[in-house]
Design an enzyme around this catalytic site. Structure first.
Site, PDB file in Angstrom:
ATOM      1  N   ASP A   1       0.787  -1.237   0.000  1.00  0.00           N
ATOM      2  CA  ASP A   1       0.000   0.000   0.000  1.00  0.00           C
ATOM      3  C   ASP A   1       0.823   1.294   0.000  1.00  0.00           C
ATOM      4  OD1 ASP A   1      -1.890  -1.976   0.304  1.00  0.00           O
ATOM      5  OD2 ASP A   1      -2.529  -1.381   2.301  1.00  0.00           O
TER       6      ASP A   1
ATOM      7  N   LYS B   1      -7.346  -3.909  -2.852  1.00  0.00           N
ATOM      8  CA  LYS B   1      -8.044  -4.603  -1.777  1.00  0.00           C
ATOM      9  C   LYS B   1      -8.813  -3.644  -0.885  1.00  0.00           C
ATOM     10  CE  LYS B   1      -3.854  -4.455   1.090  1.00  0.00           C
ATOM     11  NZ  LYS B   1      -4.339  -3.631   2.197  1.00  0.00           N
TER      12      LYS B   1
ATOM     13  N   CYS C   1      -2.034  -2.719   8.166  1.00  0.00           N
ATOM     14  CA  CYS C   1      -1.904  -3.649   7.036  1.00  0.00           C
ATOM     15  C   CYS C   1      -0.648  -4.504   7.126  1.00  0.00           C
ATOM     16  CB  CYS C   1      -1.956  -2.886   5.718  1.00  0.00           C
ATOM     17  SG  CYS C   1      -3.528  -2.022   5.464  1.00  0.00           S
TER      18      CYS C   1
END
Length: 204
Positions: A19, A84, A117
């Protein structure tokens, strides 16, 4: 399920880029240093030809993977690029690209946020028996305090917390490695950026 000792040298490296997106530039603690470490590892992964897995979080809202990395994120060693809503990178799509034998892959994780994450990806991989390396100069959060807490938790959970330079030389293992000159040259080229990243990120 196989259990891998943390005392064994890395054997089957794979880079997980979590990310690192455009909209986070102004929010994440020391974001440019995170990007420079990731860029070094991506270039090394391309030289050493080991797999790269990439995720973005809600790309339509938070943007693409940052432009500094994009030129190096091409070629056959890019195994998955997933968008996602899950916090963990291990979506069904990415999961389908992973070897079922956990001894066949040692996950190297860089990205954000360390306590969300990165943590959830790490715990999921550890739970399945994979060995996980978290690059201390390659992960960050909005709040640096969250980063420290997460790294301590993940180390306790079984992850290996290490630096990008240590990791690269561990992968090489020998000055006679065919890629030693290229990788050591990359380390020398980025020595100032690495020092700057460690100066802020190595205080766990």
């Amino acid at each position: 399920m196989a259990t891998l000792s943390r005392t064994v040298r890395i054997r089957n490296p794979a880079l997980f880029i979590c990310d690192i997106q455009e909209k986070f530039r102004t929010k994440i603690y020391e974001f440019p240093k995170l990007v420079s470490t990731t860029n070094k590892l991506v270039r090394a992964a391309n030289t050493l030809n080991f797999p790269i897995y990439i995720s973005t979080q809600s790309r339509a809202k938070l943007g693409e993977t940052v432009s500094e990395l994009s030129p190096h994120l091409q070629g056959p060693n890019i195994k998955a690029v997933v968008d996602k809503t899950l916090f963990s990178m291990i979506t069904p799509e990415l999961n389908a690209k992973l070897p079922s034998d956990p001894t066949a892959l040692d996950a190297i994780i860089v990205g954000i946020e360390t306590h969300i994450c990165v943590t959830q990806t790490t715990l999921q991989l550890l739970g399945r028996g994979y060995r996980v390396y978290i690059v201390v100069d390659g992960v960050s959060s909005v709040n640096p305090g969250e980063r420290k807490i997460a790294l301590e938790r993940l180390r306790d959970a079984g992850a290996i917390v290490t630096s990008s330079e240590s990791l690269l030389f561990e992968i090489l293992g020998d000055a006679n490695h065919e890629s030693f000159r290229a990788v050591s040259g990359l380390v020398k080229e980025t020595v100032e950026e690495t020092k700057g990243a460690l100066d802020v990120f190595a205080k766990i």
